[in-house]
Design an enzyme around this catalytic site. Structure first.
Site, PDB file in Angstrom:
ATOM      1  N   GLU A 145      18.252 -13.139  32.964  1.00 50.23           N
ATOM      2  CA  GLU A 145      18.405 -11.408  33.027  1.00 50.23           C
ATOM      3  C   GLU A 145      17.887 -10.788  34.069  1.00 50.23           C
ATOM      4  OE1 GLU A 145      17.574 -10.304  28.880  1.00 50.23           O
ATOM      5  OE2 GLU A 145      18.650 -11.660  27.817  1.00 50.23           O
ATOM      6  N   GLU A 157      13.945 -14.726  22.411  1.00 46.02           N
ATOM      7  CA  GLU A 157      12.676 -14.075  22.168  1.00 46.02           C
ATOM      8  C   GLU A 157      12.034 -14.580  20.828  1.00 46.02           C
ATOM      9  OE1 GLU A 157      13.453  -9.869  22.550  1.00 46.02           O
ATOM     10  OE2 GLU A 157      14.126 -10.204  24.815  1.00 46.02           O
TER      11      GLU A 157
HETATM   12  C1  XIL Z   1      19.596  -4.694  26.284  1.00 45.23           C
HETATM   13  C2  XIL Z   1      20.651  -4.137  26.835  1.00 45.23           C
HETATM   14  O1  XIL Z   1      20.775  -4.235  28.174  1.00 45.23           O
HETATM   15  C3  XIL Z   1      20.932  -2.690  26.579  1.00 45.23           C
HETATM   16  O2  XIL Z   1      21.897  -2.071  26.827  1.00 45.23           O
HETATM   17  C4  XIL Z   1      20.616  -2.674  25.037  1.00 45.23           C
HETATM   18  O3  XIL Z   1      20.437  -1.227  24.838  1.00 45.23           O
HETATM   19  C5  XIL Z   1      19.391  -3.394  24.551  1.00 45.23           C
HETATM   20  O4  XIL Z   1      19.446  -4.674  24.988  1.00 45.23           O
HETATM   21  N1  XIL Z   1      16.336  -8.845  26.509  1.00 45.23           N
HETATM   22  C6  XIL Z   1      17.690  -9.490  26.083  1.00 45.23           C
HETATM   23  C7  XIL Z   1      18.934  -8.297  26.526  1.00 45.23           C
HETATM   24  O5  XIL Z   1      17.882 -10.419  25.846  1.00 45.23           O
HETATM   25  O6  XIL Z   1      19.868  -8.596  25.352  1.00 45.23           O
HETATM   26  C8  XIL Z   1      18.375  -7.013  26.422  1.00 45.23           C
HETATM   27  O7  XIL Z   1      19.612  -6.118  26.663  1.00 45.23           O
HETATM   28  C9  XIL Z   1      17.311  -6.759  27.408  1.00 45.23           C
HETATM   29  C10 XIL Z   1      16.266  -7.603  27.113  1.00 45.23           C
END
Ligand code: XIL
Length: 384
Positions: free
Chosen positions: A273, A157
């Site tokens: 994701e 990100e």
């Molecule tokens: C999220 C997790 O799923 C949660 O449990 C945590 O509280 C916050 O992070 N983008 C990403 C992930 O790259 O690491 C994030 O994961 C979701 C958004």
């Protein structure tokens, strides 16, 4: 019973054994990883130590469906590097053992991110110490898992067009301390620490047909081009693909063009994701599941047309455990239905849609010619 199974049973001369083998074969119908692998893809999910180590039923199902595991939080800075001189590998190591024992690959997530930083980083690091701190972290963490990780999300990100940097870079602490070079530095350090892992840049908001995501796509392309031009060891782009069931505004052509550009930089692509939020969708399960499933299908059927895509990871496997319950709760406060399996670990329509896409042949017989890059990237100047 397959021929091989039957032959094996006869050879061993036992009908009882034949029955056992048959039952085993029947008890395990193909799962997402099987369908994906027939298409030459790897399928897996994010999973947390806290869930996989506590919920046996869930862990069993996870192993059946997944060929790769991304630790959901356990490798992030604040968990793995809680104090300046303290690393905590226990949960990551448990997940690696779990993955290895059940023959899953493991992704690394993530080495550089503005989020999930422990307080000590912001309290004690400054522009003089930032480079050494970042290098130490990457060397130690990627070094600890050297040779064991399929792919690392090295930088996560790094784009935020609203920050109005000419390249669309996000003003993260690392950016403030080190300038834009922190990204290249991170990839080089990761390559040294684990020369075998595929090194990915990972980001969200690259999926939909709107002005904002168009700018984000352009900024990501620019970043990837610059990294490649400098000879940075980067091997892939991760598409987070946190989608919304209420938004079906995809433009298959534009998405394909974007992915074709990424591929033309000699980069692999992975959906890292994937999930589909069900905010603003009707309560009715059938209607809701259908809409969510449609979005899985629309998105994947386009993305998987690109031959450089190597795999799909959903951000969770079952609605029993999903970050969207907190991050994108429904307006009616009812449990969300956003992942391939429901809370009881039963396949939903989303699971079937994924299977359908994994089974289908690509609709695109010949790749479209690339639009001249200058035209495609023209709106990059609008970012500043
Ligand atoms: C999220 C997790 O799923 C949660 O449990 C945590 O509280 C916050 O992070 N983008 C990403 C992930 O790259 O690491 C994030 O994961 C979701 C958004």
């Amino acid at each position: 019973m397959s021929k091989i199974t039957r032959r094996k049973a006869i050879y061993l001369g036992s009908t009882a054994l034949a029955a056992t083998v048959a039952a085993k074969t029947l008890a395990q119908p193909p799962t997402l990883k099987d369908y994906a692998s027939k298409k030459g893809l790897i399928y897996g999910s994010a999973g947390a130590y806290s869930k996989l180590s506590q919920d046996q039923e869930f862990a069993d199902r996870f192993i059946q469906e997944c060929a790769i595991l991304t630790p959901e939080n356990d490798l992030k800075w604040k968990h793995i590097h809680p104090q300046p001189n303290q690393y905590n590998f226990s949960r990551g190591d448990w997940l690696l053992k779990f993955a290895q024992h059940h023959r899953l690959k493991m992704r690394g997530h993530t080495l550089v991110w503005h989020s999930a930083l422990p307080n000590w980083v912001k309290e004690t690091v400054n522009s003089q110490t930032a480079e050494a701190t970042l290098r130490d972290h990457i060397n130690t963490v990627a070094g600890h898992y050297r040779g064991k990780i399929h792919s690392w999300d090295v930088v996560n990100e790094a784009i935020l067009v609203e920050n109005e940097h000419p390249l669309g870079l996000r003003k993260t602490p690392w950016f403030e301390w080190l300038g834009e070079d922190y990204i290249e530095l991170a990839f080089r350090a990761a390559a040294e620490a684990d020369p075998n892992a595929l090194l990915f840049y990972n980001d969200y908001g690259l999926d939909y047909d709107n002005n904002y995501e168009e700018k984000r796509r352009n900024a990501v392309l620019k970043l990837l081009e610059r990294l490649k031009a400098k000879g940075t060891p980067i091997h892939g782009l991760g598409l987070q693909a946190h989608l919304s069931g209420a938004n079906t505004r995809f433009n298959a052509e534009k998405l394909r063009q974007f992915l074709a550009y990424v591929a033309s930089l000699d980069l692999k692509i992975m959906v890292t994701e994937l999930d589909v939020a069900d905010q603003r969708l009707p309560y009715d399960h059938l209607e809701r599941d259908q809409r969510v499933a449609d979005v899985y299908e629309m998105y994947l059927s386009t993305v998987l047309d690109e031959p450089n895509v190597i795999g799909v990871v959903t951000w969770g496997l079952s609605d029993r455990y999903t970050w969207l319950s907190g991050f994108r709760p429904r307006e009616d406060k009812k449990p969300v239905r956003v992942l391939p399996l429901d809370q009881e670990l039963k396949p939903k329509l989303a699971w079937e849609s994924m299977v359908k896409v994994f089974q289908s042949d690509s609709f695109v017989l010949t790749k479209p010619p690339l639009i001249p890059r200058s035209r495609f990237l023209s709106s990059i100047s609008e970012i500043a």
